[in-house]
Design an enzyme around this catalytic site. Structure first.
Site, PDB file in Angstrom:
ATOM      1  N   ASP A  84       0.839  -1.038   0.021  1.00 32.96           N
ATOM      2  CA  ASP A  84       0.267  -0.103  -0.203  1.00 32.96           C
ATOM      3  C   ASP A  84       1.116   1.284   0.595  1.00 32.96           C
ATOM      4  O   ASP A  84       2.144   1.565  -0.256  1.00 32.96           O
ATOM      5  CB  ASP A  84      -0.499   0.012   1.430  1.00 32.96           C
ATOM      6  CG  ASP A  84      -0.153  -0.582   2.395  1.00 32.96           C
ATOM      7  OD1 ASP A  84       0.848  -1.045   2.620  1.00 32.96           O
ATOM      8  OD2 ASP A  84      -1.053  -1.590   3.212  1.00 32.96           O
ATOM      9  N   ASN A 109      -7.730  -3.102  13.714  1.00 32.62           N
ATOM     10  CA  ASN A 109      -8.667  -4.064  13.708  1.00 32.62           C
ATOM     11  C   ASN A 109      -9.160  -5.133  12.884  1.00 32.62           C
ATOM     12  O   ASN A 109      -9.937  -5.062  12.254  1.00 32.62           O
ATOM     13  CB  ASN A 109      -9.701  -2.442  12.824  1.00 32.62           C
ATOM     14  CG  ASN A 109      -8.935  -2.021  11.398  1.00 32.62           C
ATOM     15  OD1 ASN A 109      -8.362  -2.572  11.528  1.00 32.62           O
ATOM     16  ND2 ASN A 109      -9.438  -0.710  11.419  1.00 32.62           N
ATOM     17  N   HIS A 111      -7.335  -5.449  10.063  1.00 31.32           N
ATOM     18  CA  HIS A 111      -7.064  -5.303   8.585  1.00 31.32           C
ATOM     19  C   HIS A 111      -5.523  -5.998   8.088  1.00 31.32           C
ATOM     20  O   HIS A 111      -4.606  -5.953   8.616  1.00 31.32           O
ATOM     21  CB  HIS A 111      -6.792  -3.495   8.232  1.00 31.32           C
ATOM     22  CG  HIS A 111      -5.955  -2.807   8.458  1.00 31.32           C
ATOM     23  ND1 HIS A 111      -5.803  -0.576   8.967  1.00 31.32           N
ATOM     24  CD2 HIS A 111      -4.354  -3.085   9.091  1.00 31.32           C
ATOM     25  CE1 HIS A 111      -4.546  -0.439   9.442  1.00 31.32           C
ATOM     26  NE2 HIS A 111      -3.562  -1.909   8.971  1.00 31.32           N
ATOM     27  N   GLU A 154      -9.479  -1.982   5.483  1.00 31.39           N
ATOM     28  CA  GLU A 154     -10.511  -1.798   6.519  1.00 31.39           C
ATOM     29  C   GLU A 154     -11.265  -2.794   7.083  1.00 31.39           C
ATOM     30  O   GLU A 154     -12.090  -3.287   5.613  1.00 31.39           O
ATOM     31  CB  GLU A 154     -10.656  -0.780   6.718  1.00 31.39           C
ATOM     32  CG  GLU A 154      -9.747   0.718   6.653  1.00 31.39           C
ATOM     33  CD  GLU A 154      -8.643   0.867   7.705  1.00 31.39           C
ATOM     34  OE1 GLU A 154      -7.896  -0.659   8.326  1.00 31.39           O
ATOM     35  OE2 GLU A 154      -8.361   1.272   7.848  1.00 31.39           O
TER      36      GLU A 154
HETATM   37  C1  F6R Z   1       1.306  -1.696   6.251  1.00 33.38           C
HETATM   38  C2  F6R Z   1       0.393  -2.134   6.208  1.00 33.38           C
HETATM   39  C3  F6R Z   1      -0.632  -2.215   7.679  1.00 33.38           C
HETATM   40  C4  F6R Z   1       0.575  -2.541   9.061  1.00 33.38           C
HETATM   41  C5  F6R Z   1      -0.178  -3.253  10.116  1.00 33.38           C
HETATM   42  C6  F6R Z   1      -0.212  -3.041  11.633  1.00 33.38           C
HETATM   43  O1  F6R Z   1       2.219  -1.393   4.452  1.00 33.38           O
HETATM   44  O2  F6R Z   1      -0.442  -2.722   4.994  1.00 33.38           O
HETATM   45  O3  F6R Z   1      -1.549  -3.274   7.504  1.00 33.38           O
HETATM   46  O4  F6R Z   1       0.949  -3.678   8.491  1.00 33.38           O
HETATM   47  O5  F6R Z   1      -1.713  -1.459   9.940  1.00 33.38           O
HETATM   48  O6  F6R Z   1       1.046  -1.766  11.442  1.00 33.38           O
HETATM   49  P1  F6R Z   1       1.690  -2.427  12.247  1.00 33.38           P
HETATM   50  O7  F6R Z   1       3.378  -3.191  11.904  1.00 33.38           O
HETATM   51  O8  F6R Z   1       2.758  -1.285  12.645  1.00 33.38           O
HETATM   52  O9  F6R Z   1       1.302  -2.645  13.716  1.00 33.38           O
END
Ligand code: F6R
Length: 243
Positions: free
Chosen positions: A67, A136, A138, A143
């Site tokens: 992303d 959440n 994702h 989301e």
């Molecule tokens: C990042 C992404 C997100 C993160 C997720 C967890 O490229 O796609 O899905 O993997 O938000 O983030 P952290 O590791 O910061 O808790």
């Protein structure tokens, strides 16, 4: 699904880095799907160390990231392109022409989504997709929603995600409200998936992802349908699962 419980974040980083390294040893011209966020930082640090020691060669590897924030250029310090350069791309012998992310600066939503989705398919899809897990549920920036969105798309970030990610920005107002993300189908087409989760605050959502119903309300739960998923999580993250 293979569930691997490790002691702590350091162990998680070590296990996951070895997993990625093994993929590169097995297929030097592999396509790696990569993630940003806090969780992979230790993994990337270890991969860089292995490269420095001459144990890993990235010269034939191609990468596609999950992303990118809409409206942030690759030079912006909070863009995911910048993050990847800081933590991996700039430290190893990856060919910059073979590291791909969605283009956050493309204002034409439809064109950008088609371009990125086509690119991934033309590369033959991800041999291995690394995933973190949002608070959440994702994965990528898919989301919680009423339905799974299969392909790369533009998504409005939830309040919870903006709050979680504001730690990287001066304030919540500066967190872009939208991002381009691979879709659930784009992720599921990867031949192997490695999900990494750390910390007590993710314990409940990890339990729902692994053992709850498969539902777009918990996007990560869709991983239950994939034939080759490995989950590496620390004791704190697994604490709500009876393993
Ligand atoms: C990042 C992404 C997100 C993160 C997720 C967890 O490229 O796609 O899905 O993997 O938000 O983030 P952290 O590791 O910061 O808790």
């Amino acid at each position: 699904m293979q569930l691997i419980k490790v002691k702590d974040y350091e162990d998680l980083s070590c296990r996951a880095a070895n997993f990625l390294a093994a993929q590169i040893w097995m297929k030097p011209c592999c396509v790696l799907g990569l993630a940003t966020g806090s969780t992979p930082v230790g993994i990337y640090r270890r991969l860089c160390r292995m490269y420095d020691k001459g144990e890993l060669d990235f010269s034939s590897v191609t990468t596609v990231n999950l992303d990118e924030y809409k409206g942030l250029c690759p030079e912006h310090a909070q863009s995911y392109a910048y993050f990847m350069r800081q933590h991996l791309f700039g430290q190893v012998n990856l060919d910059p022409d073979r590291t791909f992310l969605p283009d956050g600066m493309n204002p034409d939503e439809e064109k950008e989504c088609t371009r990125y989705e086509t690119l991934i398919q033309e590369l033959g899809g991800q041999d291995l997709q690394l995933l973190g897990l949002g608070h959440n549920g994702h994965i990528g920036f898919n989301e919680p929603a009423e339905q799974f969105i299969p392909l790369t798309h533009l998504v409005s970030l939830s309040k919870r995600t903006i709050t979680a990610n504001k730690r990287f920005f001066a304030s919540a107002e500066e967190v872009p409200g939208q991002a381009y993300t691979m879709g659930i189908g784009t992720i599921l087409k990867a031949r192997k998936i490695l999900l990494v989760v750390s910390g007590k605050e993710k314990a409940d959502i990890l339990q729902q992802v692994l053992f709850g119903p498969v539902t777009p309300a918990v996007p990560g739960s869709v991983l239950q349908l994939h034939a080759d998923v490995t989950v590496v999580a620390d004791e704190a993250a697994f604490s709500a699962c009876s393993l």
